[in-house]
Design an enzyme around this catalytic site. Structure first.
Site, PDB file in Angstrom:
ATOM      1  N   ASP A  30      -1.215   4.459  10.161  1.00 25.18           N
ATOM      2  CA  ASP A  30       0.108   3.979   9.770  1.00 25.18           C
ATOM      3  C   ASP A  30       0.900   5.100   9.114  1.00 25.18           C
ATOM      4  O   ASP A  30       0.319   6.073   8.612  1.00 25.18           O
ATOM      5  CB  ASP A  30      -0.009   2.840   8.754  1.00 25.18           C
ATOM      6  N   GLU A  55     -36.355  -3.923 -28.523  1.00 25.31           N
ATOM      7  CA  GLU A  55     -34.936  -4.181 -28.295  1.00 25.31           C
ATOM      8  C   GLU A  55     -34.500  -3.524 -26.987  1.00 25.31           C
ATOM      9  O   GLU A  55     -35.131  -2.568 -26.517  1.00 25.31           O
ATOM     10  CB  GLU A  55     -34.091  -3.629 -29.448  1.00 25.31           C
ATOM     11  N   LYS A  91       4.462   2.173  12.380  1.00 24.99           N
ATOM     12  CA  LYS A  91       4.965   0.905  11.846  1.00 24.99           C
ATOM     13  C   LYS A  91       5.910   1.215  10.688  1.00 24.99           C
ATOM     14  O   LYS A  91       5.571   1.108   9.517  1.00 24.99           O
ATOM     15  CB  LYS A  91       3.809   0.009  11.406  1.00 24.99           C
ATOM     16  N   PRO A 134      -2.882   3.635  -1.937  1.00 24.08           N
ATOM     17  CA  PRO A 134      -1.419   3.577  -2.020  1.00 24.08           C
ATOM     18  C   PRO A 134      -0.680   4.837  -1.610  1.00 24.08           C
ATOM     19  O   PRO A 134       0.541   4.829  -1.537  1.00 24.08           O
ATOM     20  CB  PRO A 134      -1.168   3.270  -3.495  1.00 24.08           C
TER      21      PRO A 134
END
Length: 405
Positions: A194, A47, A216, A171
């Site tokens: 950024d 198995e 930005k 994030p």
């Protein structure tokens, strides 16, 4: 136990027969790296676990669904005895020794003729640590070395070639950048960042690294894209390694592909490192799954930088309003009322909405609302960018949760 130390060596197993006896969790851990080495792997076991079955189904190994038998090791270059039966493992090891084939015995390592080190990979390096059978110690040392290499505190004396890496920083939480992104950042000569990129990561850079602020800022002054492209190209052509560090993912409304095009046209090599997009990561941290079984079968991510009635808009808001799933709006705080009105054309006014400001950071705020109340709630709660707006039934699921610790 042998008094001598092991001899650490790398085996070229590509195209060579390797026999793994046993199909349990030990085999499951060992098989991926064996398959990646190009070995011709054969598993002998009555198995196997579902994961081992998956490797077999994908063509990575051949499975003989039976018990170990004499002759199974014929022609093998390397053997792993991973059964749950000590007597069988002993017999496999004895047979391998008789045939002069090195054998790893998983249950009692010192009784085999080879041992598996604690292994890790870093930027083309394959690290192996042996600690005389003290598995926890070898794993701890391996993890420490990998961590030091990845955060730059331990140098491998490998110079990063000139070029550009487009790195998604996630994030906001610095721990949500990918391992590869953090490694490349540690090797940068120049970082073009950024405002939404994790600022704590910039504080960790060595003093010699030049940081260029892309500035930005939504609805305020902005460095032009041409300036950013020129900065990337000129620094790379000057022989420097440049990391373009962005918030979220570079390819989700991050102009990453524009920058790749600029570099490609200038003959500058580019590495792309995807990041955790705020469109999915931020809602998750606010207990808003963008999909949920039986609730939402589609997710649409929309840029909110122009209003629904703006002639520059490429979004079919009537079609979105008719959808039943989830709409995630990025950069949409200033026009939240207009977006809500557009979606009310096909959705009930009571449709749940969640607004998450500065998600993943210590300043994260969550406002639960509805399409009807969204415009007023954004004003009342003084929501400001950056914020994610999630519209759809999934935005109301958090109300069903018990109080979380």
């Amino acid at each position: 136990m042998h008094g001598e130390q092991h001899y650490l060596v790398g085996l070229d197993l590509a195209g060579r027969r390797v026999v793994v006896v046993g199909g349990g969790t030990v085999a499951q851990r060992r098989l991926p790296r064996l398959v990646a080495s190009g070995a011709l792997v054969e598993v002998v076991s009555p198995e196997v676990t579902p994961a081992v079955q998956g490797i077999v189904d994908a063509g990575g190994a051949v499975w003989h669904a039976r018990r170990y038998a004499p002759g199974d090791l014929d022609g093998a270059w390397y053997v792993l005895a991973c059964t749950s039966d000590a007597a069988v493992n002993a017999r496999i090891t004895a047979d391998a020794t008789e045939q002069r084939v090195f054998c790893v015995r998983a249950d009692v390592a010192v009784k085999g003729t080879a041992v598996t080190p604690a292994v890790g990979e870093h930027d083309g390096l394959l690290l192996g640590v042996l600690a005389g059978g003290q598995h926890k110690r070898s794993a701890a040392v391996r993890d420490g070395l990998l961590a030091a290499l990845r955060d730059g505190s331990l140098s491998d004396q490998h110079d990063q070639p000139a070029g550009v890496a487009l790195v998604g920083g996630g994030p906001g939480d610095p721990e949500l950048i990918t391992v590869r992104g953090r490694r490349l950042l540690a090797r940068a000569d120049v970082v073009v960042a950024d405002r939404l990129a994790p600022q704590e990561l910039l504080d960790e850079l060595p003093p010699h690294v030049e940081v260029v602020d892309a500035a930005k800022i939504p609805y305020g002054r902005a460095a032009t894209q041409d300036f950013i492209n020129t900065t990337l190209v000129e620094n790379a052509k000057a022989g420097k390694f440049v990391v373009r560090l962005k918030g979220g993912d570079p390819y989700v409304f991050g102009r990453g592909f524009e920058e790749l095009i600029a570099c490609a046209e200038a003959g500058v090599p580019v590495t792309v490192v995807p990041g955790v997009t705020s469109a999915f990561g931020v809602p998750a941290l606010a207990d808003v799954p963008v999909t949920h079984r039986g609730v939402a079968h589609e997710v649409v991510v929309v840029s909110g930088h122009v209003a629904p009635d703006d002639e520059r808009s490429l979004v079919d808001w009537d079609a979105l309003a008719r959808l039943r799933g989830t709409v995630v709006i990025l950069m949409g705080v200033e026009r939240a009322g207009a977006f809500a009105a557009a979606l009310r054309g096909g959705r009930p006014g009571g449709t749940p909405v969640s607004v998450i400001q500065e998600g993943s950071t210590r300043a994260q705020r969550v406002v639960r609302s509805t399409l009807d109340a969204l415009a007023a709630d954004v004003v009342a709660h003084e929501i400001r960018p950056p914020a994610i707006i999630v519209v759809g039934p999934v935005a109301g699921l958090a109300r069903e949760l018990p109080c979380r610790p």
